[in-house]
Write a protein that holds these residues in place. Structure first.
Motif, PDB file in Angstrom:
ATOM      1  N   ARG A 283       0.833  -1.202   0.000  1.00 43.03           N
ATOM      2  CA  ARG A 283       0.000   0.000   0.000  1.00 43.03           C
ATOM      3  C   ARG A 283       0.866   1.251   0.000  1.00 43.03           C
ATOM      4  NH1 ARG A 283      -4.122   2.614   4.530  1.00 43.03           N
ATOM      5  NH2 ARG A 283      -4.989   4.160   3.111  1.00 43.03           N
ATOM      6  N   ASP A 284       0.525   2.190  -0.864  1.00 38.99           N
ATOM      7  CA  ASP A 284       1.135   3.513  -0.865  1.00 38.99           C
ATOM      8  C   ASP A 284       0.010   4.525  -0.964  1.00 38.99           C
ATOM      9  OD1 ASP A 284       2.709   5.738  -1.049  1.00 38.99           O
ATOM     10  OD2 ASP A 284       3.400   5.367  -3.094  1.00 38.99           O
ATOM     11  N   GLY A 285      -0.476   4.979   0.193  1.00 40.84           N
ATOM     12  CA  GLY A 285      -1.602   5.913   0.227  1.00 40.84           C
ATOM     13  C   GLY A 285      -2.862   5.281  -0.318  1.00 40.84           C
ATOM     14  N   ARG A 286      -3.333   5.775  -1.447  1.00 41.88           N
ATOM     15  CA  ARG A 286      -4.560   5.265  -2.050  1.00 41.88           C
ATOM     16  C   ARG A 286      -4.292   4.230  -3.140  1.00 41.88           C
ATOM     17  NH1 ARG A 286      -9.352   8.052  -1.185  1.00 41.88           N
ATOM     18  NH2 ARG A 286      -9.193   9.782   0.304  1.00 41.88           N
ATOM     19  N   ILE A 287      -3.074   3.738  -3.199  1.00 39.77           N
ATOM     20  CA  ILE A 287      -2.711   2.709  -4.178  1.00 39.77           C
ATOM     21  C   ILE A 287      -2.411   1.406  -3.446  1.00 39.77           C
ATOM     22  CG2 ILE A 287      -1.012   2.018  -5.913  1.00 39.77           C
ATOM     23  CD1 ILE A 287      -0.635   4.969  -6.571  1.00 39.77           C
ATOM     24  N   PHE A 288      -2.982   0.307  -3.952  1.00 38.47           N
ATOM     25  CA  PHE A 288      -2.743  -1.010  -3.380  1.00 38.47           C
ATOM     26  C   PHE A 288      -2.208  -1.956  -4.459  1.00 38.47           C
ATOM     27  CE2 PHE A 288      -6.103   0.926  -0.875  1.00 38.47           C
ATOM     28  CZ  PHE A 288      -5.747   0.623   0.442  1.00 38.47           C
ATOM     29  N   ASP A 336      -1.731  -4.356   4.259  1.00 43.40           N
ATOM     30  CA  ASP A 336      -0.302  -4.575   3.999  1.00 43.40           C
ATOM     31  C   ASP A 336       0.318  -5.481   5.051  1.00 43.40           C
ATOM     32  OD1 ASP A 336       2.413  -3.884   2.808  1.00 43.40           O
ATOM     33  OD2 ASP A 336       2.660  -3.152   4.849  1.00 43.40           O
ATOM     34  N   SER A 337       0.065  -5.208   6.325  1.00 51.09           N
ATOM     35  CA  SER A 337       0.710  -5.994   7.375  1.00 51.09           C
ATOM     36  C   SER A 337       0.271  -7.457   7.322  1.00 51.09           C
ATOM     37  CB  SER A 337       0.416  -5.393   8.753  1.00 51.09           C
ATOM     38  OG  SER A 337      -0.976  -5.325   9.003  1.00 51.09           O
ATOM     39  N   GLU A 338      -1.019  -7.690   7.086  1.00 54.97           N
ATOM     40  CA  GLU A 338      -1.511  -9.068   7.068  1.00 54.97           C
ATOM     41  C   GLU A 338      -1.071  -9.823   5.826  1.00 54.97           C
ATOM     42  OE1 GLU A 338      -5.624  -8.400   9.659  1.00 54.97           O
ATOM     43  OE2 GLU A 338      -5.754  -8.827   7.514  1.00 54.97           O
ATOM     44  N   ARG A 339      -1.277  -9.226   4.669  1.00 55.48           N
ATOM     45  CA  ARG A 339      -1.046  -9.970   3.438  1.00 55.48           C
ATOM     46  C   ARG A 339       0.436 -10.063   3.063  1.00 55.48           C
ATOM     47  NH1 ARG A 339      -3.445 -13.735   3.018  1.00 55.48           N
ATOM     48  NH2 ARG A 339      -2.776 -13.914   0.841  1.00 55.48           N
ATOM     49  N   ARG A 340       1.250  -9.064   3.454  1.00 58.23           N
ATOM     50  CA  ARG A 340       2.674  -9.166   3.133  1.00 58.23           C
ATOM     51  C   ARG A 340       3.321 -10.258   3.977  1.00 58.23           C
ATOM     52  NH1 ARG A 340       6.710  -5.722   4.606  1.00 58.23           N
ATOM     53  NH2 ARG A 340       5.173  -4.200   5.292  1.00 58.23           N
ATOM     54  N   LEU A 341       2.943 -10.366   5.245  1.00 59.37           N
ATOM     55  CA  LEU A 341       3.483 -11.439   6.085  1.00 59.37           C
ATOM     56  C   LEU A 341       3.020 -12.803   5.579  1.00 59.37           C
ATOM     57  CD1 LEU A 341       5.269 -11.876   8.568  1.00 59.37           C
ATOM     58  CD2 LEU A 341       3.199 -11.880   9.970  1.00 59.37           C
ATOM     59  N   ALA A 342       1.757 -12.870   5.143  1.00 62.17           N
ATOM     60  CA  ALA A 342       1.263 -14.129   4.577  1.00 62.17           C
ATOM     61  C   ALA A 342       2.043 -14.498   3.320  1.00 62.17           C
ATOM     62  CB  ALA A 342      -0.230 -14.005   4.258  1.00 62.17           C
ATOM     63  N   ALA A 343       2.351 -13.520   2.468  1.00 63.43           N
ATOM     64  CA  ALA A 343       3.121 -13.785   1.253  1.00 63.43           C
ATOM     65  C   ALA A 343       4.538 -14.231   1.581  1.00 63.43           C
ATOM     66  CB  ALA A 343       3.149 -12.542   0.371  1.00 63.43           C
ATOM     67  N   GLU A 344       5.154 -13.591   2.572  1.00 64.76           N
ATOM     68  CA  GLU A 344       6.507 -13.984   2.953  1.00 64.76           C
ATOM     69  C   GLU A 344       6.542 -15.415   3.483  1.00 64.76           C
ATOM     70  OE1 GLU A 344       7.544 -10.905   5.662  1.00 64.76           O
ATOM     71  OE2 GLU A 344       8.105  -9.470   4.086  1.00 64.76           O
ATOM     72  N   ARG A 345       5.471 -15.799   4.131  1.00 67.21           N
ATOM     73  CA  ARG A 345       5.400 -17.181   4.614  1.00 67.21           C
ATOM     74  C   ARG A 345       5.291 -18.162   3.453  1.00 67.21           C
ATOM     75  NH1 ARG A 345       0.555 -20.021   7.681  1.00 67.21           N
ATOM     76  NH2 ARG A 345       1.605 -21.883   8.441  1.00 67.21           N
ATOM     77  N   VAL A 346       4.491 -17.816   2.444  1.00 70.18           N
ATOM     78  CA  VAL A 346       4.385 -18.677   1.266  1.00 70.18           C
ATOM     79  C   VAL A 346       5.724 -18.734   0.529  1.00 70.18           C
ATOM     80  CG1 VAL A 346       3.212 -19.040  -0.935  1.00 70.18           C
ATOM     81  CG2 VAL A 346       1.914 -18.250   1.044  1.00 70.18           C
ATOM     82  N   SER A 565       3.038  -3.815   9.578  1.00 72.31           N
ATOM     83  CA  SER A 565       2.129  -2.795   9.015  1.00 72.31           C
ATOM     84  C   SER A 565       2.880  -1.530   8.756  1.00 72.31           C
ATOM     85  CB  SER A 565       1.003  -2.559   9.977  1.00 72.31           C
ATOM     86  OG  SER A 565       0.523  -1.293  10.151  1.00 72.31           O
ATOM     87  N   ALA A 566       2.397  -1.723   7.599  1.00 70.80           N
ATOM     88  CA  ALA A 566       3.002  -0.436   7.252  1.00 70.80           C
ATOM     89  C   ALA A 566       1.882   0.549   7.066  1.00 70.80           C
ATOM     90  CB  ALA A 566       3.831  -0.546   5.979  1.00 70.80           C
ATOM     91  N   PRO A 567       1.784   1.564   7.926  1.00 75.45           N
ATOM     92  CA  PRO A 567       0.643   2.456   7.824  1.00 75.45           C
ATOM     93  C   PRO A 567       0.606   3.200   6.508  1.00 75.45           C
ATOM     94  CG  PRO A 567       2.256   3.306   9.393  1.00 75.45           C
ATOM     95  CD  PRO A 567       2.699   1.947   8.998  1.00 75.45           C
ATOM     96  N   GLY A 568      -0.586   3.373   5.993  1.00 75.09           N
ATOM     97  CA  GLY A 568      -0.764   4.148   4.772  1.00 75.09           C
ATOM     98  C   GLY A 568      -1.534   5.400   5.092  1.00 75.09           C
ATOM     99  N   LYS A 569      -1.575   6.302   4.157  1.00 71.71           N
ATOM    100  CA  LYS A 569      -2.268   7.556   4.389  1.00 71.71           C
ATOM    101  C   LYS A 569      -3.549   7.590   3.574  1.00 71.71           C
ATOM    102  CE  LYS A 569       0.495   9.682   0.804  1.00 71.71           C
ATOM    103  NZ  LYS A 569       1.860   9.957   0.540  1.00 71.71           N
ATOM    104  N   VAL A 570      -4.544   8.207   4.105  1.00 73.29           N
ATOM    105  CA  VAL A 570      -5.815   8.359   3.402  1.00 73.29           C
ATOM    106  C   VAL A 570      -6.056   9.832   3.177  1.00 73.29           C
ATOM    107  CG1 VAL A 570      -8.280   7.952   3.474  1.00 73.29           C
ATOM    108  CG2 VAL A 570      -6.734   6.262   4.444  1.00 73.29           C
ATOM    109  N   ALA A 571      -6.088  10.212   1.916  1.00 77.43           N
ATOM    110  CA  ALA A 571      -6.367  11.614   1.599  1.00 77.43           C
ATOM    111  C   ALA A 571      -7.839  11.896   1.795  1.00 77.43           C
ATOM    112  CB  ALA A 571      -5.944  11.927   0.161  1.00 77.43           C
ATOM    113  N   SER A 572      -8.133  13.074   2.220  1.00 77.58           N
ATOM    114  CA  SER A 572      -9.548  13.413   2.444  1.00 77.58           C
ATOM    115  C   SER A 572     -10.180  13.893   1.161  1.00 77.58           C
ATOM    116  CB  SER A 572      -9.637  14.497   3.519  1.00 77.58           C
ATOM    117  OG  SER A 572      -8.892  15.632   3.137  1.00 77.58           O
TER     118      SER A 572
END
Length: 572
Positions: A283-288, A336-346, A565-572
């Motif tokens: 995730r990079d802001g509003r991009i996944f 990001d935190s959940e799925r990236r760790l799951a991918a690293e495990r795979v 987790s990598a926190p992402g930003k949400v634009a208003s």
């Protein structure tokens, strides 16, 4: 000039999904199914490549595809896979039996060409009101309030699309990932495999995936049915520019397969380079990023597309919940935190399986074979191998390392683990597996509270359930699952309130205390608004709304066992 992407009558900008492979299609269906407008674009016309890439759909993917009504069409079109068997020097090592899985409507895998998987999901997309537009992403600007994507359409027109959210599901060579400047990180040497599809005459099981190891290399055989197979052969020294010939596959078949087989004319062959890469962030802001755009790994265990489908569902219900105001925006950080760790495990497990299959030394081969046979005899291979292969053991437990995500020695579940409960979307789509009463249903769009009585149900249990129900809005989904005995080994003997996410993973397990449950709901980023005030009187918890009545648990039909987790930003 920037053009907003076809706002609907309510003024909403559609989510922009780039890539119409299985992952992008599933994600688009998830969003459309919850009333979120979507625009999905792809640079490859449907059916332009009939070479099957990902060919196995595992049980967990079928459960999640149930949410959009695509599981049953796939089950009817694919070839059922009951077991995964391992051989060394043509002698059996052990087998993982999918048919012995008990906590799923789908105790089997499917072997089916990827284009047919895409066809089934695309049919659902069309029925949900979506369509795939043919175009190529040529630019991406993520510096403003919202990302702006440059698209070149097949007729030569160009368009700038400003979207609230952009999802790159455009494969290993993702334009979205590259243009967003997200690094694709990895290590280890690439492993080369020759792959091809075609007929084989011989004594081969039509419902069994084979891994055949020798000191000379590995062979994989997957049955499409009707005598057609996928062949995968390790070719570490391949330097030819032409496609691998049939003779190569026949020679390897003779050397490594446990049963003789005559390979007919192959439909196609190619060289596949097994790489291990995971994006630095999903995730990079509003991009996944989702699917191969975010991670690639060895084909061992056929985990790639299945991992991408889990990405799609994980992101789909969260993003739809945020857009619809049912979930707080902070929940998107967990993707990001959940799925990236799951991918690293795979990445880890598939790399280990690949390397174990390519052992050449006599000692390491002997040790591997001894360990696998011992695991087979003790039941360890089935106990841990089946959930691993089926992807039932994917967990979102809070973890700082991969080791903290490994399954325990008991069946007791914890926060982050999967429960055998399935969303109501599937029943609405006419899927009999979701509506036959063997498993409790959960809400497809937001978390559900499951009430578990433990060893007994009595008046005290009924009162506690009533107080808990009264502390929640009337429309909040609450289910009593105490009548399903299959949950006893998972949830234990004590009363519990289990907060389950729409994807069937546990958000939290609490006592039947309304205050504790409300805290769990807030941690799960549920947008509840103003809740009834709870006060504790002695040992009882009451609310200003009154006690209410707790409906007794409804048992399954007679003769049927109950099946974060990598926190992402949400634009208003």
């Amino acid at each position: 000039m920037t053009i907003s992407p076809r706002e609907n009558s309510g003024g909403e900008r559609p989510v922009l999904v780039v890539g119409a492979g299985p992952v992008g299609l599933v994600l688009a269906c998830e969003l459309l199914g919850q009333g979120v407008p979507v625009r999905i674009i792809d640079g490859t016309p449907p059916g332009s490549s009939l070479h099957s890439r990902a060919i196995v759909v595992w049980p967990r993917s079928l459960e999640l595809l149930n949410r959009i009504g695509a599981a049953e069409p796939l089950a009817e079109a694919g070839n059922r896979l009951d077991a995964v068997s391992y051989y060394s020097q043509k002698r059996p090592l052990g087998a993982i039996e999918m048919s012995r899985l008990r906590d799923t409507p789908y105790p089997f895998g499917l072997v089916i060409p990827q284009h047919r998987t895409e066809d089934a999901v695309r049919d659902r997309l069309i029925k949900l009101g979506g369509q795939v537009e043919q175009g190529t992403v040529t630019g991406l600007d993520n510096a403003g309030r919202r990302p702006v994507v440059d698209v070149e359409w097949t007729d030569g027109r160009t368009e700038q699309i400003e979207a609230d959210w952009v999802i790159g599901a455009d494969g290993a060579h993702s334009s979205v990932r590259r243009l967003a400047g997200i690094e694709f990180l990895g290590s280890g040497e690439d492993v080369l495999f020759a792959i091809g599809d075609g007929p084989i005459e011989g004594d081969l099981h039509n419902n069994e995936l084979l891994y055949c190891y020798t000191r000379g290399g590995a062979l994989g055989l997957a049955p499409f049915g009707d005598g057609q197979f996928r062949l995968a052969v390790s070719v570490p020294g391949w330097t030819e520019e032409h496609a691998p010939p049939r003779d190569l596959f026949q020679r390897v078949m003779d050397e490594r397969a446990p049963h003789p087989g005559l390979i007919g004319p192959l439909n196609w062959t190619t060289i596949f380079r097994a790489r291990r890469r995971v994006a630095e962030t999903l995730r990079d802001g509003r991009i996944f990023l989702a699917g191969d755009a975010g991670h690639i790994f060895s084909a061992a265990g056929a985990q790639g597309m299945n991992t991408g489908i889990q990405d799609a569902v994980n992101l789909g219900w969260k993003l739809a919940g945020v857009i619809r105001g049912k979930l707080e925006p902070g929940i998107l950080d967990t993707y990001d935190s959940e799925r990236r760790l799951a991918a690293e495990r795979v990445v880890l497990t598939t790399a280990k399986q690949t390397s174990w299959g390519l052992f050449k030394g006599r000692r390491e081969v002997a040790v591997r074979d001894t360990l696998v046979r011992m695991a087979r005899r003790t039941g360890v291979l089935q106990r841990f191998g089946a959930p691993l292969m089926a992807q039932h053991d994917v967990t979102y437990r809070p973890a700082d390392s991969l080791w903290q995500t490994l399954p325990g020695l008991t069946r007791t579940v914890r926060a982050g683990d999967r429960l055998p409960v399935f969303s109501e979307h599937a029943a609405a789509a006419g899927d009999p597996a979701a509506s036959n009463g063997r498993w409790p249903s959960i809400d497809a769009e937001r978390p559900t509270v499951l009430l578990w009585a433990g060893e007994r149900q009595d008046d005290a249990w009924v009162k506690r359930c009533a107080a808990l129900r009264a502390s929640l809005p009337d429309t909040f989904p609450v289910r009593d699952i105490s009548a399903w005995p299959g949950f006893a080994p998972l949830l234990g003997k004590e009363p519990r309130a289990v907060l389950v996410r729409p994807d069937g993973h546990i958000a939290s397990i609490t006592d039947l205390d309304p205050a504790e449950l409300r805290m769990a709901l807030r941690r799960a980023r549920v947008a509840l608004g103003a809740l009834p005030h709870a006060a504790r009187v002695g040992s009882e918890t009451v609310t200003e709304l009154g006690a209410g009545a707790a409906a007794p648990a409804t048992a399954p039909p007679a003769g049927k066992a109950p099946k974060g987790s990598a926190p992402g930003k949400v634009a208003s």
